[in-house]
Motif scaffolding. Structure first.
Motif, PDB file in Angstrom:
ATOM      1  N   SER A  34       0.840  -1.197   0.000  1.00  0.00           N
ATOM      2  CA  SER A  34       0.000   0.000   0.000  1.00  0.00           C
ATOM      3  C   SER A  34       0.879   1.253   0.000  1.00  0.00           C
ATOM      4  N   TYR A  35       0.421   2.230  -0.732  1.00  0.00           N
ATOM      5  CA  TYR A  35       1.162   3.481  -0.852  1.00  0.00           C
ATOM      6  C   TYR A  35       0.140   4.588  -1.089  1.00  0.00           C
ATOM      7  N   SER A  36       0.267   5.672  -0.377  1.00  0.00           N
ATOM      8  CA  SER A  36      -0.652   6.801  -0.523  1.00  0.00           C
ATOM      9  C   SER A  36       0.130   8.029  -0.978  1.00  0.00           C
ATOM     10  N   PRO A  37       0.235   8.223  -2.292  1.00  0.00           N
ATOM     11  CA  PRO A  37       1.014   9.362  -2.780  1.00  0.00           C
ATOM     12  C   PRO A  37       0.277  10.687  -2.585  1.00  0.00           C
ATOM     13  N   THR A  38       1.055  11.735  -2.499  1.00  0.00           N
ATOM     14  CA  THR A  38       0.502  13.086  -2.506  1.00  0.00           C
ATOM     15  C   THR A  38       0.645  13.622  -3.929  1.00  0.00           C
ATOM     16  N   ALA A  39       0.138  14.806  -4.160  1.00  0.00           N
ATOM     17  CA  ALA A  39       0.237  15.412  -5.491  1.00  0.00           C
ATOM     18  C   ALA A  39       1.686  15.711  -5.867  1.00  0.00           C
ATOM     19  N   GLN A  40       2.583  15.767  -4.889  1.00  0.00           N
ATOM     20  CA  GLN A  40       3.992  16.066  -5.166  1.00  0.00           C
ATOM     21  C   GLN A  40       4.901  14.845  -5.065  1.00  0.00           C
ATOM     22  N   SER A  41       4.335  13.671  -4.802  1.00  0.00           N
ATOM     23  CA  SER A  41       5.141  12.447  -4.675  1.00  0.00           C
ATOM     24  C   SER A  41       5.737  12.042  -6.016  1.00  0.00           C
ATOM     25  N   LYS A  42       6.983  11.600  -5.964  1.00  0.00           N
ATOM     26  CA  LYS A  42       7.652  11.016  -7.127  1.00  0.00           C
ATOM     27  C   LYS A  42       7.837   9.540  -6.804  1.00  0.00           C
ATOM     28  N   PHE A  43       7.334   8.671  -7.683  1.00  0.00           N
ATOM     29  CA  PHE A  43       7.448   7.250  -7.392  1.00  0.00           C
ATOM     30  C   PHE A  43       7.412   6.427  -8.668  1.00  0.00           C
ATOM     31  N   VAL A  44       7.839   5.169  -8.507  1.00  0.00           N
ATOM     32  CA  VAL A  44       7.814   4.193  -9.592  1.00  0.00           C
ATOM     33  C   VAL A  44       6.960   3.028  -9.118  1.00  0.00           C
ATOM     34  N   SER A  45       5.890   2.742  -9.848  1.00  0.00           N
ATOM     35  CA  SER A  45       5.057   1.588  -9.502  1.00  0.00           C
ATOM     36  C   SER A  45       5.434   0.418 -10.407  1.00  0.00           C
ATOM     37  N   VAL A  46       5.287  -0.791  -9.886  1.00  0.00           N
ATOM     38  CA  VAL A  46       5.713  -1.997 -10.594  1.00  0.00           C
ATOM     39  C   VAL A  46       4.558  -2.990 -10.666  1.00  0.00           C
ATOM     40  N   GLU A  47       4.361  -3.582 -11.847  1.00  0.00           N
ATOM     41  CA  GLU A  47       3.382  -4.652 -12.049  1.00  0.00           C
ATOM     42  C   GLU A  47       4.073  -5.764 -12.832  1.00  0.00           C
ATOM     43  N   VAL A  48       3.795  -7.017 -12.472  1.00  0.00           N
ATOM     44  CA  VAL A  48       4.329  -8.169 -13.221  1.00  0.00           C
ATOM     45  C   VAL A  48       3.149  -8.908 -13.831  1.00  0.00           C
ATOM     46  N   HIS A  49       3.237  -9.185 -15.125  1.00  0.00           N
ATOM     47  CA  HIS A  49       2.162  -9.858 -15.850  1.00  0.00           C
ATOM     48  C   HIS A  49       2.697 -11.098 -16.561  1.00  0.00           C
ATOM     49  N   PHE A  50       1.916 -12.152 -16.508  1.00  0.00           N
ATOM     50  CA  PHE A  50       2.245 -13.394 -17.201  1.00  0.00           C
ATOM     51  C   PHE A  50       1.361 -13.507 -18.440  1.00  0.00           C
ATOM     52  N   ASN A  51       1.950 -13.853 -19.573  1.00  0.00           N
ATOM     53  CA  ASN A  51       1.196 -14.109 -20.788  1.00  0.00           C
ATOM     54  C   ASN A  51       1.096 -15.613 -20.996  1.00  0.00           C
ATOM     55  N   ARG A  52       0.474 -16.006 -22.070  1.00  0.00           N
ATOM     56  CA  ARG A  52       0.306 -17.419 -22.381  1.00  0.00           C
ATOM     57  C   ARG A  52       1.661 -18.112 -22.566  1.00  0.00           C
ATOM     58  N   SER A  53       1.794 -19.302 -21.990  1.00  0.00           N
ATOM     59  CA  SER A  53       3.022 -20.089 -22.135  1.00  0.00           C
ATOM     60  C   SER A  53       3.051 -20.762 -23.503  1.00  0.00           C
ATOM     61  N   ILE A  54       4.255 -21.129 -23.935  1.00  0.00           N
ATOM     62  CA  ILE A  54       4.441 -21.777 -25.231  1.00  0.00           C
ATOM     63  C   ILE A  54       4.939 -23.197 -24.998  1.00  0.00           C
ATOM     64  N   GLU A  55       4.170 -24.183 -25.422  1.00  0.00           N
ATOM     65  CA  GLU A  55       4.594 -25.583 -25.328  1.00  0.00           C
ATOM     66  C   GLU A  55       5.551 -25.889 -26.478  1.00  0.00           C
ATOM     67  N   THR A  56       6.704 -26.468 -26.150  1.00  0.00           N
ATOM     68  CA  THR A  56       7.691 -26.788 -27.182  1.00  0.00           C
ATOM     69  C   THR A  56       8.000 -28.277 -27.231  1.00  0.00           C
ATOM     70  N   ASP A  57       7.500 -29.033 -26.273  1.00  0.00           N
ATOM     71  CA  ASP A  57       7.833 -30.449 -26.148  1.00  0.00           C
ATOM     72  C   ASP A  57       6.580 -31.280 -26.453  1.00  0.00           C
ATOM     73  N   LEU A  58       6.639 -32.055 -27.528  1.00  0.00           N
ATOM     74  CA  LEU A  58       5.477 -32.855 -27.924  1.00  0.00           C
ATOM     75  C   LEU A  58       5.089 -33.891 -26.868  1.00  0.00           C
ATOM     76  N   SER A  59       6.054 -34.338 -26.088  1.00  0.00           N
ATOM     77  CA  SER A  59       5.759 -35.342 -25.063  1.00  0.00           C
ATOM     78  C   SER A  59       5.106 -34.715 -23.823  1.00  0.00           C
ATOM     79  N   LEU A  60       5.143 -33.400 -23.747  1.00  0.00           N
ATOM     80  CA  LEU A  60       4.601 -32.636 -22.619  1.00  0.00           C
ATOM     81  C   LEU A  60       5.283 -32.968 -21.290  1.00  0.00           C
TER      82      LEU A  60
END
Length: 143
Positions: A34-60
Motif C-alpha cells: 500500500s502506498y498513498s502518494p501526494t500530489a507532489q510524490s515522485k514514485f515508480v510503480s511496478v506490475e508483473v504480468h504473465f502471458n500465455r506459455s508456449i509448449e515446445t515439447d510434444l511429449s509434454l
C-alpha cells in the motif's frame, strides 16, 4: 512443497527492481504494497504480468516457455521537470536492458529485447511514463 517457477520468476524480477538505485525522494511501489502518494510524490510503480506459455515439447514432459512483461510506471508530479522523469525511465530501461539474465534458485529469467518507454499519460496530479520490460523463462533441459 516446492516453489513454483512462476514464483521464482516473480521474485527474480522484483529483486532486480529493488537493486535499482532510485534518486533521493523517489519511492519504489511494489505489487501488493500500500502506498498513498501526494500530489507532489515522485514514485515508480511496478506490475508483473504473465502471458500465455508456449509448449515446445510434444511429449509434454518439459516445462513450457513462460513469457510476460513487467510494467513500471514512473509517476512524476505535474509542475516538476518532466525531463527528470524521462531520465529516470531511461535509467530503468538500461537496468533491464537487452541481455539481462536473472537467476532465482534454478530458474533463469531472460530479457531478450530492450524495454520500451511508452507514451506520456497526463493525469490530474501526475505524468505517467510507462516502461514495458518483456521477459521469458526457458524450460530447464532434462539431463
Amino acid at each position: 512443497m516446492a516453489d513454483t517457477v512462476e514464483m521464482k520468476i516473480y521474485q527474480a524480477l522484483l529483486i532486480r527492481c529493488q537493486a535499482f538505485t532510485l534518486p533521493a525522494g523517489v519511492a519504489l511501489v511494489l505489487p501488493g504494497v500500500s502506498y498513498s502518494p501526494t500530489a507532489q510524490s515522485k514514485f515508480v510503480s511496478v506490475e508483473v504480468h504473465f502471458n500465455r506459455s508456449i509448449e515446445t515439447d510434444l511429449s509434454l514432459e518439459m516445462d513450457p516457455i513462460r513469457q510476460g512483461f513487467m510494467r513500471t510506471n514512473v509517476m512524476w508530479p505535474k509542475g516538476s521537470a518532466i525531463v527528470d522523469g524521462y531520465n529516470l525511465a531511461g535509467q530503468l530501461r538500461a537496468h533491464f536492458g537487452r541481455g539481462t539474465k536473472l537467476m532465482q534458485v534454478d530458474t533463469q529469467v531472460r530479457i531478450d529485447e530492450d524495454p520500451e518507454i511508452g507514451v506520456l499519460v497526463t493525469g490530474d496530479t501526475h505524468h505517467t511514463i510507462p516502461l514495458t520490460v518483456r521477459w521469458n523463462c526457458q524450460p530447464q533441459v532434462p539431463a
